[in-house]
Scaffold this active site. Structure first.
Site, PDB file in Angstrom:
ATOM      1  CG  ASP A  27      38.075  29.175  45.655  1.00 56.60           C
ATOM      2  OD1 ASP A  27      37.097  28.488  45.287  1.00 56.60           O
ATOM      3  OD2 ASP A  27      38.697  28.958  46.711  1.00 56.60           O
ATOM      4  CG  ASN A  75      38.148  21.549  40.139  1.00 51.56           C
ATOM      5  OD1 ASN A  75      38.539  22.534  39.508  1.00 51.56           O
ATOM      6  ND2 ASN A  75      37.998  21.599  41.455  1.00 51.56           N
TER       7      ASN A  75
HETATM    8  C1  FPP Z   1      36.019  27.619  41.955  1.00 53.89           C
HETATM    9  O1  FPP Z   1      34.798  27.878  42.575  1.00 53.89           O
HETATM   10  C2  FPP Z   1      35.912  27.661  40.535  1.00 53.89           C
HETATM   11  C3  FPP Z   1      36.044  26.583  39.709  1.00 53.89           C
HETATM   12  C4  FPP Z   1      36.294  25.217  40.172  1.00 53.89           C
HETATM   13  C5  FPP Z   1      35.906  26.701  38.279  1.00 53.89           C
HETATM   14  C6  FPP Z   1      36.265  28.005  37.675  1.00 53.89           C
HETATM   15  C7  FPP Z   1      35.352  28.232  36.556  1.00 53.89           C
HETATM   16  C8  FPP Z   1      34.889  29.415  36.138  1.00 53.89           C
HETATM   17  C9  FPP Z   1      35.313  30.697  36.695  1.00 53.89           C
HETATM   18  C10 FPP Z   1      33.869  29.543  35.080  1.00 53.89           C
HETATM   19  C11 FPP Z   1      34.188  28.877  33.813  1.00 53.89           C
HETATM   20  C12 FPP Z   1      35.543  29.153  33.320  1.00 53.89           C
HETATM   21  C13 FPP Z   1      35.803  29.643  32.114  1.00 53.89           C
HETATM   22  C14 FPP Z   1      37.194  29.839  31.663  1.00 53.89           C
HETATM   23  C15 FPP Z   1      34.718  30.002  31.227  1.00 53.89           C
HETATM   24  P1  FPP Z   1      34.217  26.779  43.549  1.00 53.89           P
HETATM   25  O2  FPP Z   1      33.174  26.020  42.813  1.00 53.89           O
HETATM   26  O3  FPP Z   1      35.319  25.949  44.118  1.00 53.89           O
HETATM   27  O4  FPP Z   1      33.584  27.694  44.648  1.00 53.89           O
HETATM   28  P2  FPP Z   1      33.393  27.336  46.197  1.00 53.89           P
HETATM   29  O5  FPP Z   1      34.769  27.145  46.771  1.00 53.89           O
HETATM   30  O6  FPP Z   1      32.697  28.539  46.724  1.00 53.89           O
HETATM   31  O7  FPP Z   1      32.555  26.096  46.260  1.00 53.89           O
END
Ligand code: FPP
Length: 250
Positions: A27, A75
């Protein structure tokens, strides 16, 4: 253990007490990007680099199973452009990491409603999973379009169908049968669950499976999560006393 990386030289990890299964809620990509006045996709791209580091480290430390929450059922509510960017990133990641998985005998696995993913991502996933299916050094599970409640509903439905058909006696139902109808049926329960970015929530991740997991919440935003913090968390884990509800005699 082979302490090949210089940053590990001073780390004393007990190879006998390594968690078998580590699960991570990655996250903070969006906040990482916002802090730098970048767009959210740039945060996810940097997050994919952290994924590479963690997969390599877990393999080197002989962790048998690593499960990453890459995309939740919730998501899908994000803006279309962000979803498209994440899916394209996932496909690029699979193409670029394929060789690493082959070289290190890592089996790729998924949990979640992967039939909801774009066909290109599904095809790439299927191809890499087939190529790595025989490997047993480590299993890397990507939770994609995953939600624990939906997984539990699916388990209940399968059990109800079997009971109705007379192939399963409700009186014989036990935890093993329940676990055997979850998407994680071939994995041990996570010993350690890590969530980055300071949020203290489970966000519908592996709710049945983490019953006895050690929980670690770190304020680090996922793109900044690296090998040294991962190793420090593993050391802290090894210093915890896991009792599984029992009393440890002195
Ligand atoms: C949360 O950050 C992360 C995600 C929803 C996606 C996770 C994806 C990756 C780490 C990269 C791609 C994955 C792979 C396996 C290549 P957020 O967007 O919710 O962050 P925030 O809470 O700060 O908005």
């Amino acid at each position: 253990m082979n302490f090949s990386s210089s940053s590990e030289m001073r780390i004393e990890l007990d190879p006998q007490r390594m968690p078998q299964h580590v699960a991570i809620i990655m996250d903070g990509n969006g906040r990482w990007a916002k802090k730098r006045l970048l767009n959210r996709i740039n945060g996810h791209e940097k997050g994919a680099e952290a994924v590479r580091t963690v997969v390599r480290t877990a393999r080197r430390l002989n962790i048998a199973a690593l499960t990453l929450y890459a995309f939740s059922t919730e998501n899908w509510q994000r803006p279309k452009t962000e979803i498209a960017g994440l899916m394209a990133l996932l496909q690029r990641f699979l193409a670029s990491e394929r060789q690493l998985l082959l070289d290190n005998e890592i089996r790729l696995n998924t949990i979640g409603e992967t039939d909801r993913l774009p066909s290109g991502v599904r095809d790439t996933l299927r191809a890499v999973m087939a190529e790595t299916a025989a490997f047993d050094k480590m299993v890397l599970t990507l939770a994609l379009s995953y939600g624990a409640r939906s997984e539990i509903v699916s388990m209940v439905r399968q059990i109800a169908v079997a009971a109705k058909a007379g192939t399963l006696d409700p009186d014989a139902l036990d935890e093993k049968i329940v676990a055997g109808h979850l998407a994680t049926r071939d994995l041990p329960d996570p010993d350690l669950l890590i969530r980055t970015s300071g949020e203290m929530r489970l966000s519908n991740f592996l709710l049945w499976q983490i019953a006895y997991a050690e929980l670690v919440f770190t304020p680090t935003l996922w793109p900044d999560f690296g090998e040294s913090e991962f190793i420090q968390i593993l050391k802290d884990y090894q210093n915890r006393e896991r009792r599984f509800g029992a009393v440890i005699s002195p």
